[in-house]
Design a protein around this motif. Sequence first.
Motif, PDB file in Angstrom:
ATOM      1  N   SER A  14       0.811  -1.219   0.000  1.00 50.71           N
ATOM      2  CA  SER A  14       0.000   0.000   0.000  1.00 50.71           C
ATOM      3  C   SER A  14       0.843   1.267   0.000  1.00 50.71           C
ATOM      4  O   SER A  14       0.334   2.360  -0.237  1.00 50.71           O
ATOM      5  N   ALA A  15       2.164   1.132   0.263  1.00 52.27           N
ATOM      6  CA  ALA A  15       3.012   2.320   0.274  1.00 52.27           C
ATOM      7  C   ALA A  15       3.106   2.966  -1.106  1.00 52.27           C
ATOM      8  O   ALA A  15       3.413   4.148  -1.234  1.00 52.27           O
ATOM      9  N   ALA A  16       2.801   2.174  -2.154  1.00 49.49           N
ATOM     10  CA  ALA A  16       2.836   2.717  -3.510  1.00 49.49           C
ATOM     11  C   ALA A  16       1.663   3.655  -3.771  1.00 49.49           C
ATOM     12  O   ALA A  16       1.676   4.414  -4.737  1.00 49.49           O
ATOM     13  N   VAL A  17       0.639   3.592  -2.920  1.00 46.44           N
ATOM     14  CA  VAL A  17      -0.533   4.465  -3.056  1.00 46.44           C
ATOM     15  C   VAL A  17      -0.486   5.422  -1.874  1.00 46.44           C
ATOM     16  O   VAL A  17      -0.999   5.139  -0.799  1.00 46.44           O
ATOM     17  N   SER A  18       0.159   6.574  -2.078  1.00 42.29           N
ATOM     18  CA  SER A  18       0.585   7.368  -0.931  1.00 42.29           C
ATOM     19  C   SER A  18      -0.245   8.614  -0.661  1.00 42.29           C
ATOM     20  O   SER A  18       0.115   9.416   0.195  1.00 42.29           O
ATOM     21  N   ASN A  19      -1.366   8.820  -1.385  1.00 35.07           N
ATOM     22  CA  ASN A  19      -2.156  10.016  -1.104  1.00 35.07           C
ATOM     23  C   ASN A  19      -3.634   9.739  -1.356  1.00 35.07           C
ATOM     24  O   ASN A  19      -4.007   8.703  -1.913  1.00 35.07           O
ATOM     25  N   VAL A  20      -4.454  10.677  -0.914  1.00 32.59           N
ATOM     26  CA  VAL A  20      -5.904  10.505  -0.987  1.00 32.59           C
ATOM     27  C   VAL A  20      -6.374  10.342  -2.426  1.00 32.59           C
ATOM     28  O   VAL A  20      -7.235   9.503  -2.719  1.00 32.59           O
ATOM     29  N   HIS A  21      -5.810  11.132  -3.332  1.00 35.61           N
ATOM     30  CA  HIS A  21      -6.251  11.048  -4.726  1.00 35.61           C
ATOM     31  C   HIS A  21      -5.992   9.659  -5.311  1.00 35.61           C
ATOM     32  O   HIS A  21      -6.864   9.082  -5.975  1.00 35.61           O
ATOM     33  N   SER A  22      -4.816   9.111  -5.048  1.00 33.73           N
ATOM     34  CA  SER A  22      -4.506   7.773  -5.557  1.00 33.73           C
ATOM     35  C   SER A  22      -5.443   6.727  -4.986  1.00 33.73           C
ATOM     36  O   SER A  22      -5.922   5.835  -5.706  1.00 33.73           O
ATOM     37  N   TRP A  23      -5.733   6.826  -3.687  1.00 28.76           N
ATOM     38  CA  TRP A  23      -6.652   5.860  -3.088  1.00 28.76           C
ATOM     39  C   TRP A  23      -8.064   6.028  -3.628  1.00 28.76           C
ATOM     40  O   TRP A  23      -8.791   5.035  -3.809  1.00 28.76           O
ATOM     41  N   ASN A  24      -8.483   7.262  -3.899  1.00 29.13           N
ATOM     42  CA  ASN A  24      -9.802   7.461  -4.507  1.00 29.13           C
ATOM     43  C   ASN A  24      -9.893   6.764  -5.860  1.00 29.13           C
ATOM     44  O   ASN A  24     -10.904   6.135  -6.187  1.00 29.13           O
ATOM     45  N   LEU A  25      -8.836   6.884  -6.663  1.00 27.67           N
ATOM     46  CA  LEU A  25      -8.827   6.222  -7.966  1.00 27.67           C
ATOM     47  C   LEU A  25      -8.893   4.705  -7.812  1.00 27.67           C
ATOM     48  O   LEU A  25      -9.609   4.022  -8.553  1.00 27.67           O
ATOM     49  N   GLU A  26      -8.147   4.176  -6.840  1.00 26.52           N
ATOM     50  CA  GLU A  26      -8.157   2.731  -6.611  1.00 26.52           C
ATOM     51  C   GLU A  26      -9.538   2.261  -6.146  1.00 26.52           C
ATOM     52  O   GLU A  26     -10.042   1.218  -6.594  1.00 26.52           O
ATOM     53  N   MET A  27     -10.165   3.027  -5.249  1.00 26.20           N
ATOM     54  CA  MET A  27     -11.492   2.645  -4.767  1.00 26.20           C
ATOM     55  C   MET A  27     -12.530   2.757  -5.875  1.00 26.20           C
ATOM     56  O   MET A  27     -13.444   1.927  -5.974  1.00 26.20           O
TER      57      MET A  27
END
Length: 339
Positions: free
Chosen positions: A219-232
């Motif tokens: 999960s360290a490769a997804v390091s900010n809110v925007h990236s996690w929003n895209l993943e979700m």
Amino acid sequence: MASIDVAIPSYNYGRYLRDCVQSVLSQEGVDLRVLIVDNASTDDSPQIARELAASDSRVELCLRERNLGQHASFNQGVDWAEADYFAILCADDLLPLGALARAVAIMEQNPDVNLVYGRTEFVPSAFSPSTLALPSQPADFRIFSGQEFLEIFCRTGRSPIGGPTAIVRTAAQKRAGHYLTSLPHTDDVEMWMRIACLGSVAEIDAVQLYARIHEANQSAAVSNVHSWNLEMEQAFAAFFSGAGAALGQARRLHRMACRSLAHRAYWCAVSHVLRGEPGAPDLMRFALRLRPTLALVPPLGSLFSRADALDRIRATLKARLSARPTDHAEESSALRRKA
């Protein structure tokens, strides 16, 4: 005793593997098997795995000569499982004492429950298993129907399961099938939603997983809110175009999920601007793509629906007023390191 199979995928986690496996083998009240799936590690992981298997007949091995990716390891565990219950545990994480027995007891007593999870406690990479708490008294738990669980997912835009591990009924896992290779970071999120389509879900009021924080975390490769929003967003899209498409309220739930993601992105963008942090344009573009009406009407309802809304607003304004102009780059860098 009820039986449970635990698959432990590992890649270059030799420094953590022994403690992880021992945290499973130390569980009481269940009949255990462990499968270590090593994905062609280049460290000492294969040797440690062989030593663990030689010292305990409950440990089985799959030592690959070629790295086939994490999903191949997850899905091999799904295919291997034949016990009453099943779990996947990352090789850098640990199970608290009593975790498996607590989860299994709930499913033994409630045949409609297919998935059990609890709290995740995030610990530093140097966390020692010698500090693991002694088994606690039976913990309280709450059962959600599958529909209620999916409502929570979509209303919040995030998984209520804080870590990568939940205990599932093996029959339900077999029906749900394999993890999706198209989702590198939210494959477990989509899987939990699939299993919720098959029955009820229980939440235990106890720590059920110790998850280490370190730079090599997936999960360290997804390091900010925007990236996690895209993943979700991808996880919801995959679910509602697959197993979730047959739900009676699929369109409403998917719209709810997109609305939640958009509202979070909107207020994160505002917060980033006030704090002088980078990333606000990406967040706002994401929010407006999912909910164009936000350009005209701010989602005040979603902001004040949070119990901690006023505290968060005060903290953001205080940070903005007290920060020196030269502080912003340093503050943003620190936040990225924490993420």
